[in-house]
Design a protein around this motif. Structure first.
Motif, PDB file in Angstrom:
ATOM      1  N   TRP A  34       6.090  -2.398 -16.578  1.00 35.64           N
ATOM      2  CA  TRP A  34       7.333  -1.523 -16.173  1.00 35.64           C
ATOM      3  C   TRP A  34       8.284  -1.163 -17.449  1.00 35.64           C
ATOM      4  CZ3 TRP A  34       9.679  -3.412 -11.059  1.00 35.64           C
ATOM      5  CH2 TRP A  34       8.738  -3.293  -9.929  1.00 35.64           C
ATOM      6  N   LEU A  36      12.460  -0.520 -18.472  1.00 38.82           N
ATOM      7  CA  LEU A  36      13.744  -0.686 -17.934  1.00 38.82           C
ATOM      8  C   LEU A  36      14.839   0.062 -18.849  1.00 38.82           C
ATOM      9  CD1 LEU A  36      15.337  -3.840 -16.482  1.00 38.82           C
ATOM     10  CD2 LEU A  36      16.509  -2.639 -18.262  1.00 38.82           C
ATOM     11  N   GLU A  92      10.639   2.726 -14.192  1.00 39.52           N
ATOM     12  CA  GLU A  92      10.756   1.642 -12.786  1.00 39.52           C
ATOM     13  C   GLU A  92      11.688   0.975 -12.548  1.00 39.52           C
ATOM     14  OE1 GLU A  92       6.541   2.564 -14.536  1.00 39.52           O
ATOM     15  OE2 GLU A  92       8.313   1.427 -15.477  1.00 39.52           O
ATOM     16  N   ALA A  93      12.722   0.812 -13.527  1.00 36.50           N
ATOM     17  CA  ALA A  93      13.954  -0.010 -13.332  1.00 36.50           C
ATOM     18  C   ALA A  93      14.926   0.255 -14.192  1.00 36.50           C
ATOM     19  CB  ALA A  93      13.482  -1.691 -13.611  1.00 36.50           C
ATOM     20  N   PHE A 249      15.614  -1.032  -8.902  1.00 37.94           N
ATOM     21  CA  PHE A 249      14.220  -0.728  -8.896  1.00 37.94           C
ATOM     22  C   PHE A 249      13.687   0.242  -8.186  1.00 37.94           C
ATOM     23  CE2 PHE A 249      14.823  -5.376  -9.269  1.00 37.94           C
ATOM     24  CZ  PHE A 249      14.598  -5.559 -10.739  1.00 37.94           C
ATOM     25  N   TYR A 254       8.133  -1.113  -6.559  1.00 40.39           N
ATOM     26  CA  TYR A 254       8.550  -2.238  -5.757  1.00 40.39           C
ATOM     27  C   TYR A 254       7.677  -2.559  -4.770  1.00 40.39           C
ATOM     28  CZ  TYR A 254      11.196  -6.232  -3.902  1.00 40.39           C
ATOM     29  OH  TYR A 254      11.363  -7.325  -3.131  1.00 40.39           O
TER      30      TYR A 254
END
Length: 365
Positions: A34, A36, A92-93, A249, A254
């Motif tokens: 992922w 972030l 994703e985050a 998220f 998730y």
């Protein structure tokens, strides 16, 4: 059964067991990578470091199978657009403070910090045991997100001022760098809120473009050198009694995780949450002394100013309660706990701390 037949069957059984076990292991520990987006520059090692702490813990717990690559503010998206990037699926985050997005809906601010809410321990009690995480996620889910607390600074300072603030009248026309929801409250008292990036605050104070600025607290403020251009350092930051930083998220991504990864994500988030607050508690003790030695003049906001800000905040909340059900649901939950929380703090905590502060001030520790 002769020995050869037994060994042959045992070997087949062992091979079958190995064959059957492999997919189960692979399924529980898949390779996940992922990205972030942080809302913070990597120069702010404490608050930015919450995301790297999460990444480190997840990688260690999964032998490197669950990796989250952390990007500082501006590397992928601007810091104040980190949550938008997650909602859009660009990353994703993110690691952010949800009150940054209060302009979309004031309800965004409540799980992070709004004026005269709770301190850091109170926020954690509400989040982890008062249903705060679940209530916040009911709201976040409508944005395509799921979130967990991922840090806290503790009560922030009230900011740096070029002149003293003694009365509400002193706030009239004051140009102050103050973000988000708190700025809207201050505006009702005559302050002119300014949205200025952290790296530009010093020059704006130095040239008089602004009259005051709030940032975080002693450790981060010392790094930015505000004491050199605005000597009056006010407290407390009533708008951020216990600001919760969140990991947000993408909900679809998730939901694709195996259950053990979901559990690890929540556990690592809570570890990062606790680590950030304890780190600030450790570092601020030295930085506040450094700032005073460098010329910072500590000033408490007067009771008149605090009372006016408290009343202005409640007027805004009353209006939102009638117009915004999402805000009301979250705020009602905090209010139901808030009075009991501060009553309990008066019993043991306050008296112990007060006695020890008196001893510290008397040089007896």
């Amino acid at each position: 059964m002769d020995r050869r037949r037994f060994l042959t069957r045992a070997g087949i059984g062992a091979a079958a067991a190995t064959t059957l076990a492999a997919p189960a292991v692979a399924q529980s520990s898949p390779k996940v990578s992922w990205r972030l987006a942080s809302s913070f520059p990597n120069s702010l090692d404490t608050i930015y470091g919450g995301a790297t702490t999460l990444s480190k813990y997840l990688s260690a717990a999964t032998d490197g199978n669950f990796e989250i690559q952390v990007f500082a503010a501006g590397e992928l998206v601007p810091g104040l657009q980190a949550a938008d990037a997650v909602m859009e699926g660009t990353v994703e985050a993110c690691h952010t403070v949800s009150y940054y997005y209060w302009g979309k809906d004031p309800a965004w601010a409540v799980p992070a910090a709004i004026p005269f809410s709770l301190d850091a321990r109170g926020m954690n009690a509400w989040h982890y045991h008062g249903g705060g995480i679940d209530l916040a996620n009911q709201f976040y889910a409508k944005q395509g997100l799921i979130g967990f607390p991922g840090g806290n600074t503790g009560v922030q300072m009230g900011g740096w001022f070029r002149k003293e603030i003694n009365t509400v009248a002193d706030l009239q026309g004051l140009k102050m760098r103050i973000g988000g929801f708190a700025g809207s409250i201050m505006e009702t008292l005559g302050v002119v809120p300014q949205q200025i990036a952290g790296g530009d605050i010093y020059s704006a104070l130095e040239t008089g473009t602004i009259d005051a600025a709030e940032w975080v607290g002693p450790y981060d403020d010392e790094k930015l050198g505000f004491v050199q251009v605005a000597p009056y350092y006010y407290y407390p930051g009533w708008w951020e009694g216990g600001p919760t930083v969140h990991f947000l998220f993408n909900l679809e991504q998730y939901d694709l995780l195996p259950e053990n990864y979901k559990a690890l994500l929540r556990t690592a988030s809570q570890a990062a949450d606790a680590n950030m607050l304890s780190q600030y508690d450790w570092l601020n003790t030295t930085s506040i002394r450094n700032l005073v030695a460098a010329g910072a003049q500590l000033r408490p906001f007067s009771p008149e100013v605090l009372e006016a800000c408290f009343n202005a905040s409640n007027e805004v909340y009353a209006a939102l309660d009638t117009s915004n059900p999402e805000f009301k649901t979250l705020w009602d939950s905090i209010k139901a706990f808030r009075n009991n929380w501060f009553t309990w703090l008066q019993v043991a905590e306050y008296n112990f701390d007060t006695f020890m502060m008196q001893k510290a001030n008397a040089g007896q520790l």
